[in-house]
Design an enzyme around this catalytic site. Structure first.
Site, PDB file in Angstrom:
ATOM      1  N   TYR A 149       0.643  -1.145  -0.225  1.00  0.00           N
ATOM      2  CA  TYR A 149      -0.325   0.615   0.015  1.00  0.00           C
ATOM      3  C   TYR A 149       0.962   1.368   0.002  1.00  0.00           C
ATOM      4  O   TYR A 149       0.614   2.041  -1.266  1.00  0.00           O
ATOM      5  CB  TYR A 149      -0.994   0.092   1.731  1.00  0.00           C
ATOM      6  CG  TYR A 149      -1.769   1.044   1.452  1.00  0.00           C
ATOM      7  CD1 TYR A 149      -2.591   1.071   0.971  1.00  0.00           C
ATOM      8  CD2 TYR A 149      -1.856   2.455   2.158  1.00  0.00           C
ATOM      9  CE1 TYR A 149      -3.786   2.192   0.739  1.00  0.00           C
ATOM     10  CE2 TYR A 149      -2.985   3.041   2.526  1.00  0.00           C
ATOM     11  CZ  TYR A 149      -3.546   3.155   1.617  1.00  0.00           C
ATOM     12  OH  TYR A 149      -4.499   4.180   1.695  1.00  0.00           O
ATOM     13  N   LYS A 160       0.821   4.167  -2.552  1.00  0.00           N
ATOM     14  CA  LYS A 160       0.733   5.668  -2.357  1.00  0.00           C
ATOM     15  C   LYS A 160       1.992   6.565  -2.472  1.00  0.00           C
ATOM     16  O   LYS A 160       1.786   7.383  -3.225  1.00  0.00           O
ATOM     17  CB  LYS A 160       0.619   5.605  -1.429  1.00  0.00           C
ATOM     18  CG  LYS A 160      -0.966   4.481  -0.811  1.00  0.00           C
ATOM     19  CD  LYS A 160      -2.296   5.775  -1.530  1.00  0.00           C
ATOM     20  CE  LYS A 160      -3.268   4.576  -1.099  1.00  0.00           C
ATOM     21  NZ  LYS A 160      -4.710   5.626  -1.696  1.00  0.00           N
TER      22      LYS A 160
HETATM   23  P1  NAP Z   1     -13.369   3.024   1.017  1.00  0.00           P
HETATM   24  O1  NAP Z   1     -14.334   3.132   1.788  1.00  0.00           O
HETATM   25  O2  NAP Z   1     -12.999   0.900   1.412  1.00  0.00           O
HETATM   26  O3  NAP Z   1     -14.103   2.589  -0.492  1.00  0.00           O
HETATM   27  C1  NAP Z   1     -13.055   2.237  -1.577  1.00  0.00           C
HETATM   28  C2  NAP Z   1     -13.883   2.241  -2.624  1.00  0.00           C
HETATM   29  O4  NAP Z   1     -13.257   2.173  -3.969  1.00  0.00           O
HETATM   30  C3  NAP Z   1     -15.096   2.500  -2.921  1.00  0.00           C
HETATM   31  O5  NAP Z   1     -16.117   3.175  -3.848  1.00  0.00           O
HETATM   32  C4  NAP Z   1     -15.095   1.003  -4.107  1.00  0.00           C
HETATM   33  O6  NAP Z   1     -15.999   0.050  -5.514  1.00  0.00           O
HETATM   34  C5  NAP Z   1     -13.960   1.649  -5.237  1.00  0.00           C
HETATM   35  N1  NAP Z   1     -12.988   0.328  -5.232  1.00  0.00           N
HETATM   36  C6  NAP Z   1     -11.998  -0.307  -5.123  1.00  0.00           C
HETATM   37  N2  NAP Z   1     -11.368  -1.210  -5.740  1.00  0.00           N
HETATM   38  C7  NAP Z   1     -11.713  -0.622  -7.089  1.00  0.00           C
HETATM   39  C8  NAP Z   1     -11.750  -0.554  -8.569  1.00  0.00           C
HETATM   40  N3  NAP Z   1     -10.447  -1.420  -8.860  1.00  0.00           N
HETATM   41  N4  NAP Z   1     -12.347  -0.466  -9.561  1.00  0.00           N
HETATM   42  C9  NAP Z   1     -13.296   0.696  -9.110  1.00  0.00           C
HETATM   43  N5  NAP Z   1     -13.232   0.764  -7.791  1.00  0.00           N
HETATM   44  C10 NAP Z   1     -13.068   0.292  -6.708  1.00  0.00           C
HETATM   45  O7  NAP Z   1     -11.469   3.020   1.175  1.00  0.00           O
HETATM   46  P2  NAP Z   1     -12.298   4.929   1.500  1.00  0.00           P
HETATM   47  O8  NAP Z   1     -11.029   4.770   3.115  1.00  0.00           O
HETATM   48  O9  NAP Z   1     -13.216   6.202   1.562  1.00  0.00           O
HETATM   49  O10 NAP Z   1     -10.489   5.378   0.575  1.00  0.00           O
HETATM   50  C11 NAP Z   1     -10.660   6.386  -0.360  1.00  0.00           C
HETATM   51  C12 NAP Z   1      -9.220   6.173  -1.369  1.00  0.00           C
HETATM   52  O11 NAP Z   1      -8.097   7.346  -0.045  1.00  0.00           O
HETATM   53  C13 NAP Z   1      -8.430   5.204  -0.929  1.00  0.00           C
HETATM   54  O12 NAP Z   1      -7.300   5.527  -1.943  1.00  0.00           O
HETATM   55  C14 NAP Z   1      -7.102   4.980   0.446  1.00  0.00           C
HETATM   56  O13 NAP Z   1      -6.188   4.205   0.235  1.00  0.00           O
HETATM   57  C15 NAP Z   1      -7.131   6.373   0.184  1.00  0.00           C
HETATM   58  N6  NAP Z   1      -6.955   6.918   2.075  1.00  0.00           N
HETATM   59  C16 NAP Z   1      -7.673   6.371   2.823  1.00  0.00           C
HETATM   60  C17 NAP Z   1      -7.474   6.615   4.074  1.00  0.00           C
HETATM   61  C18 NAP Z   1      -8.201   6.009   5.637  1.00  0.00           C
HETATM   62  O14 NAP Z   1      -8.339   6.117   6.203  1.00  0.00           O
HETATM   63  N7  NAP Z   1      -9.567   5.428   5.336  1.00  0.00           N
HETATM   64  C19 NAP Z   1      -5.928   7.011   4.234  1.00  0.00           C
HETATM   65  C20 NAP Z   1      -5.533   7.608   3.300  1.00  0.00           C
HETATM   66  C21 NAP Z   1      -5.464   7.671   2.511  1.00  0.00           C
HETATM   67  P3  NAP Z   1     -17.201  -1.271  -4.212  1.00  0.00           P
HETATM   68  O15 NAP Z   1     -17.670  -0.520  -3.239  1.00  0.00           O
HETATM   69  O16 NAP Z   1     -18.044  -0.971  -5.664  1.00  0.00           O
HETATM   70  O17 NAP Z   1     -16.006  -1.909  -3.827  1.00  0.00           O
END
Ligand code: NAP
Length: 251
Positions: free
Chosen positions: A159, A163
């Site tokens: 990851y 990133k």
């Molecule tokens: P999340 O709630 O797990 O949602 C992930 C989203 O990505 C869902 O809409 C999922 O679709 C979609 N997705 C996954 N694989 C995909 C693919 N191959 N093609 C198209 N869509 C796909 O994640 P989140 O926490 O909101 O994170 C969003 C972004 O922020 C990510 O890039 C994550 O790495 C980054 N981020 C998050 C955090 C945190 O603490 N949460 C921190 C740093 C960075 P489905 O619903 O259809 O599965």
């Protein structure tokens, strides 16, 4: 909230908008008048819920199921957007997954799946929108990286590599596209309350919180606010930047 329609008539694609940060970004962009294309990979129900929320607040949008790891599916999606709207103004590369584990035990598929979704997915979507944005001589690309792409994190070599890769991709793309009026930036969220971090135990969450000067985990809205700023007219002179939104954790 009062909206002033800074994004009226703009077309915005948000990848991974069925849940979490992507959903909140879609709502914010729609609230400012953008037509939002809600991408996701499989969770039809959650994606429909995002669209319903957009419509309830008087916004407009549509669903776009496509796997960002597939360049064919991404090309097809961008073609559909171009056929329908004739332009694409904003791309939010947000789709992402985790498959955590210690390096010595990490399986090939956990490495490959995370790199292909979190990094190749950003490449696929960015390459697909570059031509239309260059023709328009305007555009905004916002890539969601992570603080662990800057500082690393035990148990997340896949990851954090993806990133960190996003940061290099963001800066190179920004240099290629700045003269065409396309601004490309990355956001590095800290720990944000979504399905992704729900997996963490309360003990781990408490330990993380103790390292955050602001004293709490972030909410999707904390990230969506910056997405909105970077997508809108107040960020005309900002490109190639990586902005942490982490309650001060990595300062
Ligand atoms: P999340 O709630 O797990 O949602 C992930 C989203 O990505 C869902 O809409 C999922 O679709 C979609 N997705 C996954 N694989 C995909 C693919 N191959 N093609 C198209 N869509 C796909 O994640 P989140 O926490 O909101 O994170 C969003 C972004 O922020 C990510 O890039 C994550 O790495 C980054 N981020 C998050 C955090 C945190 O603490 N949460 C921190 C740093 C960075 P489905 O619903 O259809 O599965």
């Amino acid at each position: 909230m009062t909206f002033v329609n800074t994004l009226e008539n703009q077309v915005a694609l948000v990848t991974g908008a069925s849940r979490g940060i992507g959903r909140q970004a879609a709502l914010k962009l729609a609230g400012e008048g953008a037509k939002v294309i809600i991408n996701y990979q499989g969770n039809d129900e959650a994606a429909k819920e995002t669209l319903d929320l957009v419509c309830e607040m008087g916004g407009s949008g549509e669903l776009a199921k496509a796997d960002v790891t597939s360049s064919e599916q991404v090309e097809e999606l961008i073609k559909k957007i171009m056929d329908r709207y004739g332009k694409i103004d904003i791309l939010i590369n947000n789709a992402g997954i985790t498959r955590d584990g210690l390096l010595m035990r990490m399986k090939d598929e956990d490495w490959e799946k995370v790199i292909s979704t979190n990094l190749t997915g950003v490449f696929n979507c960015t390459r697909a929108v570059v031509r239309p944005m260059m023709k328009q001589r305007s555009g905004r690309i916002i890539n969601i990286s992570s603080v662990v792409g800057i500082s690393g994190n035990a148990g997340q070599v896949n990851y954090s590599a993806a990133k960190a890769g996003i940061i290099g991709l963001t800066k190179s793309t920004a240099k290629e596209l700045a003269s065409r009026g396309i601004m490309v930036n990355a956001i590095a969220p800290g720990f944000i309350r979504t399905d992704m971090t729900d997996k963490l135990t309360e003990e781990v969450k408490a330990e993380i919180t103790s390292r955050i000067p602001v004293g709490r985990l972030g909410n999707p809205d904390d990230i969506a606010n910056l997405i909105l700023f970077l997508a809108g007219p107040y960020s005309d002179y900002i490109t190639g930047q990586v902005i942490a939104v982490d309650g001060g954790m990595t300062m």
